[in-house]
Design an enzyme around this catalytic site. Structure first.
Site, PDB file in Angstrom:
ATOM      1  N   SER A 189      -9.972  61.080 -39.453  1.00 43.10           N
ATOM      2  CA  SER A 189      -9.557  61.617 -40.759  1.00 43.10           C
ATOM      3  C   SER A 189      -8.276  62.012 -40.757  1.00 43.10           C
ATOM      4  CB  SER A 189     -10.388  62.731 -41.058  1.00 43.10           C
ATOM      5  OG  SER A 189     -10.245  63.287 -42.592  1.00 43.10           O
ATOM      6  N   ASN A 190      -7.564  62.666 -41.614  1.00 40.96           N
ATOM      7  CA  ASN A 190      -6.161  63.020 -41.677  1.00 40.96           C
ATOM      8  C   ASN A 190      -5.874  64.241 -42.009  1.00 40.96           C
ATOM      9  OD1 ASN A 190      -5.818  62.682 -44.708  1.00 40.96           O
ATOM     10  ND2 ASN A 190      -6.478  60.667 -44.233  1.00 40.96           N
ATOM     11  N   PRO A 191      -4.612  64.765 -42.191  1.00 37.12           N
ATOM     12  CA  PRO A 191      -4.746  66.336 -42.585  1.00 37.12           C
ATOM     13  C   PRO A 191      -4.401  66.559 -44.077  1.00 37.12           C
ATOM     14  CG  PRO A 191      -2.843  65.586 -41.190  1.00 37.12           C
ATOM     15  CD  PRO A 191      -3.442  64.251 -41.687  1.00 37.12           C
TER      16      PRO A 191
END
Ligand code: C5P
Length: 210
Positions: free
Chosen positions: A25-27
């Site tokens: 995923s990513n932030p």
């Protein structure tokens, strides 16, 4: 009288599972997309918000559809868009997903050092028949990359921001963005709250659709 528009907005990250307890995923926190949804609803428009996994409250007057993966987001967007709607893609969609997702938690001894990835669909590029607004979160060559994406994805406008800058991008409550248009025009905005940026985006969409 102002024309009532239908906004479809994507927000947040997507999760691409390796097994039931591990994902890529990513932030992204979804703040920018939720701010656009809030601003559009406050301006009296119909709003469908397709949200990845985020910890945010649904803005008043907004129809929310929750999704997890990029493919789920793609399907939810295709279902939500209507002819002539405004599609605002703020989501940080994972570009890749594991080629396979194991049905049960992999033991450390079963895990490979290498994960084979396959490309996810580009939601923004695939949507047709709408006024499309994109986001370009970049770390370098910000305006050049934004202009390229604006052309390649047939956008009415792209909102460019440098995510390495303090007070801009992932998780922050403020943003400093540049509106980039397909004819090469660029409009830099000063640093402001994400809600204020959202208000400017909604006004720009109203102008484009008037
Ligand atoms: O990831 P990229 O920089 O190409 O993202 C630019 C725009 O395209 C963003 O508005 C993003 O929400 C959208 N996008 C999408 N589907 C993808 C990748 C990006 O809708 N798979």
């Amino acid at each position: 009288m102002k024309k009532r528009l239908h906004f479809v907005i994507t927000a947040g990250p997507t999760r691409e599972f390796i097994d039931p307890v591990r994902f890529l995923s990513n932030p992204s926190t979804g703040k920018m997309g939720f701010a656009v949804a809030c601003a559009a609803a406050r301006s009296g428009h119909d709003v469908t918000l397709v949200a990845g996994p985020v910890a945010l409250k649904t803005p008043r007057g907004v129809k929310r559809v929750d999704v997890v993966s990029a493919r789920e987001m793609f399907a939810a967007v295709m279902e939500a868009v209507t002819p002539g709607c405004v599609f605002v893609a703020t989501a940080a969609v994972a570009d890749w997903r594991p080629a396979e997702c194991a049905g049960k938690k992999l033991k450390k001894t079963e895990m490979s050092d290498v994960i084979k990835l396959v490309r996810n669909p580009d939601i923004l590029k695939s949507v047709g028949g709408c006024v499309k607004i994109g986001f370009a979160a970049e770390t370098n060559d910000v305006l050049k990359e934004a202009s390229r994406k604006c052309r390649e994805k047939s956008l009415a406008m792209i909102v460019a921001n440098d995510v390495t800058e303090k007070g801009a991008g992932f998780g922050s409550d403020t943003n400093r963005v540049v509106f980039v248009y397909p004819d090469g025009r660029k409009e830099p905005l000063k640093k402001m709250s994400k809600l204020a940026v959202a208000g400017r985006i909604v006004r720009e969409c109203e102008n484009i659709c008037s």
